[in-house]
Design a protein around this motif. Structure first.
Motif, PDB file in Angstrom:
ATOM      1  N   TYR A 364     -21.964 -53.667 -12.854  1.00 31.55           N
ATOM      2  CA  TYR A 364     -22.796 -54.126 -13.972  1.00 31.55           C
ATOM      3  C   TYR A 364     -22.515 -53.380 -15.278  1.00 31.55           C
ATOM      4  CZ  TYR A 364     -25.444 -56.787 -10.551  1.00 31.55           C
ATOM      5  OH  TYR A 364     -25.813 -57.691  -9.579  1.00 31.55           O
ATOM      6  N   ARG A 394     -31.123 -56.790 -18.721  1.00 27.43           N
ATOM      7  CA  ARG A 394     -31.001 -57.795 -17.649  1.00 27.43           C
ATOM      8  C   ARG A 394     -30.080 -57.272 -16.555  1.00 27.43           C
ATOM      9  NH1 ARG A 394     -27.401 -60.825 -15.829  1.00 27.43           N
ATOM     10  NH2 ARG A 394     -25.948 -60.308 -17.506  1.00 27.43           N
ATOM     11  N   ARG A 395     -28.959 -56.636 -16.954  1.00 25.81           N
ATOM     12  CA  ARG A 395     -28.043 -56.073 -15.965  1.00 25.81           C
ATOM     13  C   ARG A 395     -28.688 -54.912 -15.205  1.00 25.81           C
ATOM     14  NH1 ARG A 395     -23.862 -53.838 -18.843  1.00 25.81           N
ATOM     15  NH2 ARG A 395     -24.467 -54.597 -20.900  1.00 25.81           N
ATOM     16  N   GLU A 398     -30.812 -56.412 -12.475  1.00 21.58           N
ATOM     17  CA  GLU A 398     -29.989 -56.886 -11.362  1.00 21.58           C
ATOM     18  C   GLU A 398     -29.478 -55.719 -10.521  1.00 21.58           C
ATOM     19  OE1 GLU A 398     -29.463 -60.062 -10.372  1.00 21.58           O
ATOM     20  OE2 GLU A 398     -30.986 -60.506 -11.888  1.00 21.58           O
ATOM     21  N   LYS A 401     -32.247 -54.436  -8.253  1.00 19.72           N
ATOM     22  CA  LYS A 401     -32.450 -55.308  -7.091  1.00 19.72           C
ATOM     23  C   LYS A 401     -31.466 -54.971  -5.984  1.00 19.72           C
ATOM     24  CE  LYS A 401     -34.290 -59.285  -9.661  1.00 19.72           C
ATOM     25  NZ  LYS A 401     -34.015 -60.678 -10.096  1.00 19.72           N
TER      26      LYS A 401
END
Length: 460
Positions: A364, A394-395, A398, A401
């Protein structure tokens, strides 16, 4: 009429006008905690000084269906003390007395606004020891430590806050005062209710007194730092130390990025040509400490450490220990936003989990410094980012997660010591499962039927 305006006169009557903040400039410092990128303005802040005042505030909140978020120093890292929109922030920092130190029973009774460092210092002055040492111990309060079940660097040997709570006084949402626990080492009468409230993140009651367990102060301590060319080698050394039946009081690690940031910040004299650093401390009887320190040094050398430095006195020990204790501060200087997480895996999976975090960082295109408690598998991947950059954030989401999903796959947990709060509540159902989620929801509903305490935290 604004929500705060409706309840303002009554709050002033309960705690005194000087203990109620309602202007925007006074509310801003209470609109966030230690969690990055989260902010929400409360309706009003009220400082309680007695259990009776806490009960009156909760009674008022129930009658008006007003949310209450309890807050100490606001050092939490999961959004646990972040206000709900228009809520009452119930601040307990003025409940800051050490009420009793009982040497005969090795206990200390404190109010929730006492800091962790004050407890440690008071215990030490009496020749006793309070082991829990969260990184924010200079300013974190005991109420928050209990609500979040805080850990720290000494968790491997001594455990976490839960292991040192013998009793609690709490005010329930109904305004009833509940005392659970006592000074008895053995007590199995009824449910262990105190354990229900420890780690409940302010969702079940407001803590107003804490009875702590103390232990004798260790007679001696030895501190050392070892560096390694590979993280796997450091992990192998840790496994070998544990296999040798040595349980150090501290067994911490830093990765390359963190080492460089710490050295740039603190000028400790750390070697910069390594991939991993281990901070090790053993304490106890002087003869045992000497023997264990020699064994750990020998094990590190057998596992190919590049260098090992043993503190010759307390001053050098404090200096070496600061390599780990300043890690977060050092990393926070690099980017505008620092997001510190605490995914935790079984100790045997830690090296692989660190490699996974490194791979996620590359995937990322993110900067992640990693440090933590290698002795108990508690990993602190720290994202160096900028919350103003929406695409990068946003990265970051991610990446989080993937890290939490991997921790669960490896038999770990989404949080070892920071709590769930707002930041990680979306991951809780996957970790806990349907039955555990149902039981937790039912417990919460039973104790707080109107849902006034810390709404939206842990789960909706």
């Amino acid at each position: 009429m604004a929500l705060a305006d409706k309840i303002l006169p009554e709050l002033k009557r309960i705690v005194g006008a000087e203990n109620v903040f309602a202007t925007p400039e006074d509310l801003i410092p209470y609109s966030f905690d230690g969690t990055a990128a989260l902010q929400q303005m409360p309706g009003v802040v009220a400082f309680a000084t007695t259990s009776g005042q806490v009960g009156s505030i909760l009674k008022l909140a129930n009658e008006t269906r007003t949310a209450v978020v309890t807050r100490g120093s606001g050092t939490g890292l999961s959004g646990g003390s972040l206000p709900s929109p228009g809520c009452i922030v119930l601040c307990t920092v003025k409940m800051d007395k050490i009420l009793e130190l009982d040497r005969a029973n090795l206990t200390m009774l404190v109010e929730p606004g006492v800091t962790t460092l004050q407890v440690a210092d008071a215990a030490s002055a009496a020749g006793l020891f309070y082991p829990p040492d969260p990184g924010s111990m200079k300013i974190s309060t005991l109420g928050g430590n209990v609500a979040e079940n805080s850990g720290g660097l000494r968790g491997l040997k001594y455990g976490v806050t839960r292991n040192y709570v013998m009793g609690l006084e709490l005010v329930l949402p109904s305004s009833e005062v509940l005392w659970t626990g006592n000074k008895c080492v053995k007590d199995v009468a009824g449910y262990s209710l105190k354990d229900l409230f420890i780690g409940s993140e302010g969702t079940l009651g407001v803590i107003t007194k804490i009875l702590l367990r103390l232990i004798p102060k260790p007679q001696a301590k030895k501190t050392m730092v070892a560096t390694f060319a590979q993280m796997d080698r450091a992990a192998e050394a840790v496994s070998a130390i544990i296999a040798a039946q040595i349980i150090p009081c501290t067994l911490e690690f830093l990765d390359r990025l963190t080492i460089h940031c710490v050295e740039d910040y603190a000028r400790i004299g750390l070697p910069l040509d390594c991939e991993a650093l281990l901070l090790m401390e053993t304490d106890g009887h002087p003869a045992v400490v000497t023997e264990e320190a020699a064994q750990m040094e020998r094990i590190c050398r057998d596992k190919g450490c590049l260098e090992i430095r043993v503190a010759v006195d307390e001053a050098e020990a404090v200096k070496l220990a600061s390599a780990r204790r300043t890690a977060f501060s050092a990393l926070a200087r690099v980017s505008p936003t620092t997001i510190l997480e605490d995914a935790t895996v079984p100790r045997s999976e830690l090296a692989g989990m660190i490699r996974f975090v490194e791979a996620v960082a590359r995937k990322y295109k993110l900067r992640i410094g990693t440090f933590g408690h290698m002795g108990d598998g508690n990993l602190h991947p720290t994202f160096l980012t900028d919350e103003r950059n929406q695409e990068e954030m946003r990265r970051v989401e991610e990446a989080f997660k993937e890290i939490f999903e991997q921790a669960i796959r490896l038999g770990g947990t989404i949080t070892g010591e920071h709590g769930v709060g707002l930041a990680k509540k979306s991951f809780l159902p996957r970790f806990a499962g349907d039955a555990q989620m149902r039981v937790m929801r039912e417990l919460r509903r039973a104790l707080d039927p109107n849902g006034i305490l810390n709404p939206g935290k842990m789960f909706d």
